[in-house]
Write an enzyme that holds these catalytic residues in place. Structure first.
Site, PDB file in Angstrom:
ATOM      1  N   VAL A 191      -1.945  -5.169   7.818  1.00 50.23           N
ATOM      2  CA  VAL A 191      -3.151  -5.997   7.685  1.00 50.23           C
ATOM      3  C   VAL A 191      -4.367  -5.137   8.066  1.00 50.23           C
ATOM      4  O   VAL A 191      -4.505  -4.707   9.226  1.00 50.23           O
ATOM      5  CB  VAL A 191      -3.060  -7.253   8.579  1.00 50.23           C
ATOM      6  CG1 VAL A 191      -4.345  -8.054   8.516  1.00 50.23           C
ATOM      7  CG2 VAL A 191      -1.872  -8.107   8.143  1.00 50.23           C
ATOM      8  N   GLY A 192      -5.219  -4.895   7.064  1.00 50.42           N
ATOM      9  CA  GLY A 192      -6.339  -3.974   7.257  1.00 50.42           C
ATOM     10  C   GLY A 192      -7.195  -4.311   8.471  1.00 50.42           C
ATOM     11  O   GLY A 192      -7.616  -3.418   9.221  1.00 50.42           O
ATOM     12  N   THR A 236       0.850  -1.192   0.000  1.00 45.47           N
ATOM     13  CA  THR A 236       0.000   0.000   0.000  1.00 45.47           C
ATOM     14  C   THR A 236       0.885   1.242   0.000  1.00 45.47           C
ATOM     15  O   THR A 236       2.013   1.197   0.470  1.00 45.47           O
ATOM     16  CB  THR A 236      -0.855  -0.049   1.287  1.00 45.47           C
ATOM     17  OG1 THR A 236      -1.752  -1.131   1.168  1.00 45.47           O
ATOM     18  CG2 THR A 236      -1.631   1.224   1.533  1.00 45.47           C
TER      19      THR A 236
END
Ligand code: ASP
Length: 281
Positions: free
Chosen positions: A206-207, A155
């Site tokens: 990690v979302g 990201t």
């Protein structure tokens, strides 16, 4: 005084693929320098869109071109933007076939319904002149077909403080790869991307962990309530430990202090203030 920091997500195999690591570091340095120059005659919010667009355009990163592929073989991307002067946040969740999702978020800043998802987000983009654009690259398809973890993606995000003391933040992602259709990333939530007049924070990792830890909003709130950036990071990252939360964050406060931290050191980032440049991983 103006400051900028950008990140290129987590680098999963820094010990095994030095070539990709060096390429990512060089790309981050090029983009942070270019964006710092841009910041000299643009606002913080214009600059975070500019920097994030450059990161989305670079296939080395998991955002825009080079995004990861979801479990059904399609790419869906998420991005958000926040401006401390208006306290508006805008974003797209699971948008398809758009070259620069962050630029759709920029258009949404001036719309009442500022965060759109799925088909609605894609339709909005088309109606606002964003042409259909495939962000798939052969390497991601190969990885998808081999059901392998993506190599060296991450990201992207940017925090900027402009010469007038305004803070803005932008974050953009292709997600975590192989996710269930409909999964929502942290990147277009206040856990992954948040700012106010005191501080701005952008996350990668990690979302699900980032949302559980409400990380960006917590750091910004703590700085607002008088914590230093360092103290705010320390407490917030300590709260990720009980569930082994996987996250990395970059931040700038209103005094121009820059900070970054990750739970499992492997985030790539670069910062620049006109004199001092730092690139890391
Ligand atoms: N935070 C992103 C997500 O979970 C992935 C990443 O940062 O690499 O969607």
């Amino acid at each position: 005084m103006s400051k900028i920091i950008i990140h290129g997500g987590f680098f999963s195999e820094s010990s095994t693929n030095n070539e990709t690591k060096v390429a990512k570091q060089q790309a981050l340095l090029r983009i942070v320098r270019d964006s710092y120059n841009y910041l000299q005659n643009h606002s913080a919010v214009e600059t975070v869109v500019h920097a994030t667009s450059l990161l989305e355009d670079d296939a080395l990163f998991n955002a825009g071109i080079g995004s990861q592929i979801q479990s059904d073989g399609k790419i869906r991307m998420s991005a958000s933007l926040m401006d401390s002067t208006t306290m508006k946040m805008s974003g797209v969740i699971n948008i398809e076939e758009v070259k620069n999702p962050i630029q759709v978020a920029e258009v949404l800043m001036n719309v009442d319904d500022r965060i759109l998802s799925g088909e609605g987000a894609t339709d909005f983009a088309r109606k606002n002149g964003f042409e259909k654009f495939s962000t798939e690259i052969p390497q991601r398809r190969k990885e998808y077909e081999a059901k392998l973890a993506s190599t060296g993606t991450g990201t992207v995000g940017c925090v900027a403080l402009d010469n007038e003391g305004r803070i803005a933040v932008a974050t953009s992602t292709g997600g975590k790869g192989f996710e269930i259709v409909g999964r929502v990333s942290d990147s277009a939530t206040v856990a992954g991307n948040y700012c106010n007049e005191f501080c701005g924070v952008s996350l990668t990792g990690v979302g699900e962990d980032i949302v559980s830890g409400a990380v960006a909003a917590k750091i910004v709130t703590r700085v607002t309530d008088g914590f230093s950036l360092e103290q705010a990071f320390e407490k917030t990252f300590a709260e990720l430990k009980p569930f082994d939360g996987f996250a990395g964050a970059i931040a700038i406060d209103k005094n121009g202090n820059i900070f970054h931290q990750d739970s499992h050191p492997s985030m790539v980032f670069a910062s620049f203030d006109g004199e001092n440049e730092e690139v890391f991983n």
